[in-house]
Design an enzyme around this catalytic site. Sequence first.
Site, mmCIF file in Angstrom:
data_model
loop_
_atom_site.group_PDB
_atom_site.id
_atom_site.type_symbol
_atom_site.label_atom_id
_atom_site.label_comp_id
_atom_site.label_asym_id
_atom_site.label_seq_id
_atom_site.Cartn_x
_atom_site.Cartn_y
_atom_site.Cartn_z
ATOM 1 N N SER A 144 22.001 -26.248 -11.461
ATOM 2 C CA SER A 144 21.730 -24.987 -10.771
ATOM 3 C C SER A 144 21.154 -25.284 -9.384
ATOM 4 O O SER A 144 20.778 -26.430 -9.113
ATOM 5 C CB SER A 144 20.673 -24.210 -11.588
ATOM 6 O OG SER A 144 20.068 -23.196 -10.812
ATOM 7 N N TYR A 157 13.196 -22.104 -15.965
ATOM 8 C CA TYR A 157 14.597 -22.413 -15.660
ATOM 9 C C TYR A 157 14.670 -23.581 -14.671
ATOM 10 O O TYR A 157 15.444 -24.515 -14.836
ATOM 11 C CB TYR A 157 15.254 -21.165 -15.084
ATOM 12 C CG TYR A 157 16.728 -21.208 -14.835
ATOM 13 C CD1 TYR A 157 17.217 -21.386 -13.542
ATOM 14 C CD2 TYR A 157 17.647 -21.042 -15.864
ATOM 15 C CE1 TYR A 157 18.583 -21.391 -13.291
ATOM 16 C CE2 TYR A 157 19.014 -21.053 -15.631
ATOM 17 C CZ TYR A 157 19.475 -21.220 -14.332
ATOM 18 O OH TYR A 157 20.822 -21.227 -14.091
HETATM 19 C C1 GCO Z 1 18.042 -16.667 -10.317
HETATM 20 C C2 GCO Z 1 19.479 -16.871 -10.677
HETATM 21 C C3 GCO Z 1 19.821 -18.353 -10.614
HETATM 22 C C4 GCO Z 1 21.297 -18.539 -10.664
HETATM 23 C C5 GCO Z 1 21.749 -19.954 -10.539
HETATM 24 C C6 GCO Z 1 21.536 -20.485 -9.190
HETATM 25 O O1 GCO Z 1 17.368 -15.881 -10.989
HETATM 26 O O2 GCO Z 1 17.643 -17.289 -9.339
HETATM 27 O O3 GCO Z 1 19.773 -16.331 -11.897
HETATM 28 O O4 GCO Z 1 19.203 -18.965 -11.589
HETATM 29 O O5 GCO Z 1 21.834 -18.046 -11.805
HETATM 30 O O6 GCO Z 1 21.206 -20.779 -11.497
HETATM 31 O O7 GCO Z 1 22.045 -21.777 -9.125
#
Ligand code: GCO
Length: 261
Positions: A144, A157
């Site tokens: 990501s 994340y």
């Molecule tokens: C967020 C997005 C990101 C994208 C992606 C970017 O909340 O910033 O959902 O997470 O999905 O991963 O690369």
Amino acid sequence: MTLFDLTGKIALVTGGTHGLGMAMAEGLADAGAQLIITSTTPAKLEAALEHYRGKGYQASGYLFDVTDETLAAQMVEQMVQEQGEIDILVNNAGIIKREPALTMKIDEFRRVVDVDLVGAFIMAQLVGNRMVKSGGGKIINICSMMSELGRNTVSAYAAAKGGLKMLTRNLATEWAKYNIQVNGIGPGYFATSQTAPIRVDGHPFNEFIINRTPSARWGNPEDLAGTAVFLASRASDFVNGQIVYVDGGILATIGKPSNED
Ligand code: GCO
């Protein structure tokens, strides 16, 4: 173009029932691969299999959670018995929880890291051990922007996707000698159900991304298909431990003020 030909190959795409996973799976199938997808939701799995078979792809599905290492081991065994040896693994299954780090519940943080990072390791280890015996293979971890950049509310994340980048490099280091190439794809901001909450017209983040991205648009899932085929094919036999960012140029630039063309 035989370099990119995946005829006779079996590609396992975890998740793979919608969004980026489905777009990459379709790219692999268009290049000749047989598909295996997974999900934790029976209805999603059935609908996706119907979609793939409706497009003439050879596709099968397995219902399990990638964080359940016991069930995952049984499922991979069953996949190999029923479909054949897995040549390509795309670790695409992932979740996100947007919550300020000061207030995020630990079990929510743990769950995101469990699915997005530990789940990817569980699948890579299970399939990797089989690839060692079968003479090699391809593993593609879906990273990501958060493998490189921080953003408000996505600490779990970002921690997971940052970890996935380094897991990719470390598995590449350990498994290259078995003719296993382990690489990653880093999607930028794509128009998917996962980004729908922040991609609403008039939502400041929506405008921000369009202005922040040199391509001045959100990615379309099919923008990932080519990179997936490249990293799954002979064309990438000497590419190892790399994260290919497909982001419209976000990581290449500091960005620009909104009043600048
Ligand atoms: C967020 C997005 C990101 C994208 C992606 C970017 O909340 O910033 O959902 O997470 O999905 O991963 O690369």
